[in-house]
Design a protein around this motif. Structure first.
Motif, PDB file in Angstrom:
ATOM      1  N   GLY A 281       0.795  -1.228   0.000  1.00 30.78           N
ATOM      2  CA  GLY A 281       0.000   0.000   0.000  1.00 30.78           C
ATOM      3  C   GLY A 281       0.820   1.266   0.000  1.00 30.78           C
ATOM      4  N   MET A 282       1.904   1.303   0.775  1.00 31.44           N
ATOM      5  CA  MET A 282       2.708   2.524   0.847  1.00 31.44           C
ATOM      6  C   MET A 282       3.419   2.799  -0.475  1.00 31.44           C
ATOM      7  N   SER A 283       4.002   1.766  -1.085  1.00 32.59           N
ATOM      8  CA  SER A 283       4.668   1.960  -2.384  1.00 32.59           C
ATOM      9  C   SER A 283       3.660   2.351  -3.454  1.00 32.59           C
ATOM     10  N   ASP A 284       2.514   1.711  -3.436  1.00 34.93           N
ATOM     11  CA  ASP A 284       1.481   2.041  -4.427  1.00 34.93           C
ATOM     12  C   ASP A 284       1.031   3.496  -4.288  1.00 34.93           C
ATOM     13  N   LEU A 285       0.848   3.945  -3.052  1.00 34.15           N
ATOM     14  CA  LEU A 285       0.421   5.323  -2.837  1.00 34.15           C
ATOM     15  C   LEU A 285       1.536   6.303  -3.197  1.00 34.15           C
ATOM     16  N   ALA A 286       2.764   5.993  -2.826  1.00 35.04           N
ATOM     17  CA  ALA A 286       3.891   6.876  -3.165  1.00 35.04           C
ATOM     18  C   ALA A 286       4.001   7.023  -4.681  1.00 35.04           C
ATOM     19  N   TYR A 287       3.776   5.940  -5.400  1.00 35.50           N
ATOM     20  CA  TYR A 287       3.832   6.023  -6.861  1.00 35.50           C
ATOM     21  C   TYR A 287       2.667   6.859  -7.404  1.00 35.50           C
ATOM     22  N   ARG A 288       1.494   6.629  -6.853  1.00 38.10           N
ATOM     23  CA  ARG A 288       0.322   7.388  -7.303  1.00 38.10           C
ATOM     24  C   ARG A 288       0.529   8.892  -7.100  1.00 38.10           C
ATOM     25  N   LEU A 289       1.100   9.266  -5.963  1.00 39.18           N
ATOM     26  CA  LEU A 289       1.272  10.681  -5.647  1.00 39.18           C
ATOM     27  C   LEU A 289       2.465  11.324  -6.356  1.00 39.18           C
ATOM     28  N   SER A 290       3.451  10.510  -6.739  1.00 38.74           N
ATOM     29  CA  SER A 290       4.670  11.068  -7.332  1.00 38.74           C
ATOM     30  C   SER A 290       4.855  10.742  -8.807  1.00 38.74           C
ATOM     31  N   GLY A 291       4.355   9.592  -9.241  1.00 38.11           N
ATOM     32  CA  GLY A 291       4.623   9.117 -10.593  1.00 38.11           C
ATOM     33  C   GLY A 291       6.056   8.667 -10.773  1.00 38.11           C
ATOM     34  N   GLU A 292       6.828   8.652  -9.687  1.00 36.89           N
ATOM     35  CA  GLU A 292       8.250   8.326  -9.754  1.00 36.89           C
ATOM     36  C   GLU A 292       8.685   7.271  -8.744  1.00 36.89           C
ATOM     37  N   ILE A 293       8.188   7.356  -7.541  1.00 32.20           N
ATOM     38  CA  ILE A 293       8.627   6.450  -6.472  1.00 32.20           C
ATOM     39  C   ILE A 293       7.924   5.111  -6.675  1.00 32.20           C
ATOM     40  N   GLU A 294       8.673   4.127  -7.147  1.00 32.93           N
ATOM     41  CA  GLU A 294       8.075   2.827  -7.450  1.00 32.93           C
ATOM     42  C   GLU A 294       8.107   1.866  -6.283  1.00 32.93           C
ATOM     43  N   HIS A 295       9.075   2.044  -5.382  1.00 35.95           N
ATOM     44  CA  HIS A 295       9.194   1.114  -4.262  1.00 35.95           C
ATOM     45  C   HIS A 295       9.703   1.863  -3.036  1.00 35.95           C
ATOM     46  N   MET A 296       9.047   1.610  -1.925  1.00 35.87           N
ATOM     47  CA  MET A 296       9.490   2.162  -0.648  1.00 35.87           C
ATOM     48  C   MET A 296      10.103   1.035   0.178  1.00 35.87           C
ATOM     49  N   PRO A 297      11.432   1.001   0.275  1.00 33.08           N
ATOM     50  CA  PRO A 297      12.041  -0.007   1.141  1.00 33.08           C
ATOM     51  C   PRO A 297      11.662   0.240   2.594  1.00 33.08           C
ATOM     52  N   THR A 298      12.002  -0.681   3.458  1.00 30.76           N
ATOM     53  CA  THR A 298      11.670  -0.506   4.870  1.00 30.76           C
ATOM     54  C   THR A 298      12.281   0.780   5.401  1.00 30.76           C
ATOM     55  N   CYS A 299      11.500   1.505   6.145  1.00 28.57           N
ATOM     56  CA  CYS A 299      11.821   2.780   6.794  1.00 28.57           C
ATOM     57  C   CYS A 299      12.060   3.922   5.803  1.00 28.57           C
ATOM     58  N   ALA A 300      11.661   3.733   4.562  1.00 27.02           N
ATOM     59  CA  ALA A 300      11.732   4.827   3.593  1.00 27.02           C
ATOM     60  C   ALA A 300      10.720   5.891   3.977  1.00 27.02           C
ATOM     61  N   VAL A 301      11.046   7.139   3.620  1.00 23.69           N
ATOM     62  CA  VAL A 301      10.188   8.280   3.908  1.00 23.69           C
ATOM     63  C   VAL A 301       9.918   9.013   2.598  1.00 23.69           C
ATOM     64  N   ALA A 302       8.645   9.153   2.273  1.00 22.94           N
ATOM     65  CA  ALA A 302       8.233   9.927   1.093  1.00 22.94           C
ATOM     66  C   ALA A 302       7.395  11.101   1.588  1.00 22.94           C
ATOM     67  N   GLU A 303       7.799  12.287   1.186  1.00 26.21           N
ATOM     68  CA  GLU A 303       7.141  13.513   1.652  1.00 26.21           C
ATOM     69  C   GLU A 303       6.509  14.226   0.459  1.00 26.21           C
ATOM     70  N   PHE A 304       5.269  14.614   0.635  1.00 29.18           N
ATOM     71  CA  PHE A 304       4.517  15.278  -0.431  1.00 29.18           C
ATOM     72  C   PHE A 304       3.907  16.561   0.113  1.00 29.18           C
ATOM     73  N   ARG A 305       4.119  17.664  -0.595  1.00 32.58           N
ATOM     74  CA  ARG A 305       3.503  18.946  -0.226  1.00 32.58           C
ATOM     75  C   ARG A 305       2.411  19.248  -1.253  1.00 32.58           C
ATOM     76  N   PHE A 306       1.266  19.649  -0.728  1.00 32.57           N
ATOM     77  CA  PHE A 306       0.109  19.930  -1.566  1.00 32.57           C
ATOM     78  C   PHE A 306      -0.375  21.352  -1.312  1.00 32.57           C
ATOM     79  N   ALA A 307      -0.749  22.047  -2.366  1.00 33.29           N
ATOM     80  CA  ALA A 307      -1.314  23.391  -2.246  1.00 33.29           C
ATOM     81  C   ALA A 307      -2.827  23.268  -2.084  1.00 33.29           C
ATOM     82  N   VAL A 308      -3.245  22.774  -0.908  1.00 34.73           N
ATOM     83  CA  VAL A 308      -4.660  22.595  -0.596  1.00 34.73           C
ATOM     84  C   VAL A 308      -4.924  23.100   0.816  1.00 34.73           C
TER      85      VAL A 308
END
Length: 160
Positions: A113-140
Motif C-alpha cells: 500500500g505505501m509503495s502504491d500510494l507513493a507512486y500514485r502521488l509522485s509518478g516516480e517512487i516505485e518502491h518504498m524499502p523498509t523505513c523509507a520516507v516519502a514527503e509530499f507537499r500539496f497546495a490545498v
C-alpha cells in the motif's frame, strides 16, 4: 499547504515463526533506522502535527521511535487498525479524516500500500524499502482535497 509524510515501517524480525504477522517486532537495523529517519526529517524542518500508524507491532514501534526522536507528545500518535494491510485509497481515506489544524501528517504503514500510494502521488517512487520516507507537499486547504491534488513538491529518502 498540507504536507503528507509516508513512512514504511522499519525492518522487522522474522526469527520467531510462531509470531503472527501482526506481532512481528523490529530487528536491530529497524530499531536503528527509525530514529535516524526522524532526525533527517527534523534536520529538514519537517515535524508532523499528527501521526497515524498501523496497529501492527513493527509499524507502531517505528512510529513511537520516530515520535521520540522528534520530541513529539505521545498523544500525537493515533493507532488505526485500518492501516494494517491498507491500499492507497484506504490510506488516503484515513488522511482525509484529519482536522484542518494539522499542517503536516505522518502515516506509518505497510507495503504494498505505501509503495502504491507513493507512486500514485509522485509518478516516480516505485518502491518504498523498509523505513523509507516519502514527503509530499500539496497546495490545498483540506486533507480531503489531497485525494485529487497533485503534489507541488516531493522528497524521498531511504536509510541506505
Amino acid at each position: 499547504m498540507k504536507t503528507l509524510v509516508l513512512v514504511r515501517h522499519a525492518k522487522s524480525a522474522w526469527g520467531d515463526p510462531t509470531l503472527a504477522d501482526h506481532d512481528r517486532p523490529l530487528n536491530e537495523r529497524g530499531r536503528r533506522d527509525a530514529p535516524e529517519m526522524a532526525r533527517r526529517l527534523r534536520d529538514r524542518g519537517v515535524v508532523p502535527d499528527a501521526v497515524r500508524a498501523s496497529t501492527a507491532l513493527r509499524a507502531r514501534t517505528t512510529a513511537e521511535a520516530m515520535i521520540a526522536e522528534l520530541d513529539l507528545p505521545g498523544q500525537s500518535l493515533v493507532l488505526d487498525e485500518r492501516l494494517y494491510g491498507a491500499g492507497p485509497d484506504l490510506i488516503l481515506g484515513v488522511v482525509g479524516e484529519l482536522g484542518e489544524e494539522v499542517g503536516t501528517a505522518m502515516v506509518v504503514a505497510h507495503d504494498p500500500g505505501m509503495s502504491d500510494l507513493a507512486y500514485r502521488l509522485s509518478g516516480e517512487i516505485e518502491h518504498m524499502p523498509t523505513c523509507a520516507v516519502a514527503e509530499f507537499r500539496f497546495a490545498v486547504w483540506s486533507w480531503s482535497e489531497v485525494v485529487e491534488a497533485d503534489a507541488v513538491e516531493v522528497h524521498f529518502d531511504t536509510p541506505r
